[in-house]
Motif scaffolding. Structure first.
Motif, short mmCIF file in Angstrom:
data_model
loop_
_atom_site.label_atom_id
_atom_site.label_comp_id
_atom_site.label_asym_id
_atom_site.label_seq_id
_atom_site.Cartn_x
_atom_site.Cartn_y
_atom_site.Cartn_z
N LEU A 144 9.13 11.17 7.13
CA LEU A 144 9.60 12.78 8.40
C LEU A 144 10.00 11.91 9.77
O LEU A 144 11.38 12.40 10.31
CB LEU A 144 8.84 12.99 8.36
N GLU A 145 9.49 11.58 10.48
CA GLU A 145 9.65 10.81 11.67
C GLU A 145 10.91 10.39 11.85
O GLU A 145 11.70 10.60 12.58
CB GLU A 145 8.88 10.52 12.65
N ASP A 146 11.27 9.49 11.42
CA ASP A 146 12.32 8.60 11.79
C ASP A 146 13.44 9.80 10.79
O ASP A 146 14.69 9.37 11.64
CB ASP A 146 12.32 7.52 10.09
N ASP A 147 13.31 10.59 10.17
CA ASP A 147 14.28 11.48 9.61
C ASP A 147 14.52 11.99 10.80
O ASP A 147 15.77 12.65 11.19
CB ASP A 147 14.45 11.70 8.18
N LEU A 148 13.88 12.63 11.14
CA LEU A 148 14.31 13.73 12.38
C LEU A 148 14.36 12.94 13.30
O LEU A 148 14.86 13.58 13.99
CB LEU A 148 12.55 14.30 12.84
N ALA A 149 14.29 11.95 13.68
CA ALA A 149 14.84 10.93 14.60
C ALA A 149 16.21 10.74 14.83
O ALA A 149 17.34 10.60 15.36
CB ALA A 149 14.27 9.88 14.84
N ARG A 150 16.63 10.76 13.48
CA ARG A 150 18.05 10.52 13.30
C ARG A 150 18.85 11.91 14.04
O ARG A 150 20.35 11.28 14.04
CB ARG A 150 18.78 9.91 12.11
N TRP A 151 18.38 12.55 13.70
CA TRP A 151 19.09 13.98 14.00
C TRP A 151 18.95 14.56 15.34
O TRP A 151 19.17 15.34 15.72
CB TRP A 151 18.53 15.63 12.89
N LEU A 152 17.82 14.33 15.67
CA LEU A 152 17.32 15.01 17.28
C LEU A 152 16.99 14.03 18.10
O LEU A 152 17.20 14.51 19.54
CB LEU A 152 15.95 15.64 16.59
N GLY A 153 16.50 13.02 17.79
CA GLY A 153 16.96 11.88 19.02
C GLY A 153 14.76 11.24 18.90
O GLY A 153 14.30 12.28 18.67
#
Length: 188
Positions: A144-153
């Motif tokens: 989940l952290e990797d997916d969020l980093a793609r969207w939010l930074g």
């Protein structure tokens, strides 16, 4: 069988669950490689539950714990090594596996998920497909952290991870079944 008032959630949530499963499987090439030889086979997912909501008699008179379990789900394995949801009402001669997921009370499921535990699952059917399904359940994780980093930074994602860890620790400390004796001298 009594119709529970939340029965509309299944048809809305199950296709999204299929998309999430495909997202997780597609992020791991080894998982797709394990599923490709089983293309065309079907996995039936059944849910059992012993939980009855507190106001079940009011919400749906005559309902049982099984009436509150999610509806069954059928997934076909595609040639790409992903899943495709199928109608459970139509009989399938390609059934290869039946997974029965045993659910407990929602707060117990959440607490166990936060601890990294999975619900108890019974597997019946083809041995080779069962081995592949068992490998998937043991080795796949949603990053989940990797997916969020793609969207939010990275920075907002790290802040959300810190908040999430705090919430996780609070959930792990909270025990709904613990009964602390209250004495006049002890704080509430």
């Amino acid at each position: 069988m009594a119709q529970n008032p939340l029965s509309w959630i299944g048809p809305v949530a199950l296709p999204r669950l299929t998309l999430l499963l495909n997202h997780i499987v597609s992020s791991e090439p080894a998982a797709m490689a394990r599923l490709k030889p089983h293309a065309g086979r079907v996995i039936d997912i059944r849910w059992t539950s012993s939980f009855v909501p507190p106001f079940a008699a009011f919400l749906a008179p005559g309902s049982t714990s099984q009436d509150w379990a999610p509806p069954p789900m059928r997934l076909a394995i595609t040639p790409a090594g992903l899943f495709e949801q199928q109608d459970t009402e139509v009989p399938s001669e390609a059934t290869g596996l039946t997974l029965t997921v045993h659910l407990s009370a929602p707060w117990t499921v959440v607490r166990r998920a936060v601890q990294g535990e999975r619900p108890e699952v019974s597997i019946e059917g083809d041995a080779a497909l069962a081995e592949a399904a068992s490998w998937l359940m043991s080795n796949l994780r949603w990053d989940l952290e990797d997916d969020l980093a793609r969207w939010l930074g990275n920075t907002p994602t790290q802040m959300l991870r810190t908040i999430g860890e705090s919430i996780k620790q609070a959930i792990l400390r909270w025990r709904p079944d613990s009964r602390r004796a209250h004495t006049p001298d002890s704080p509430l």
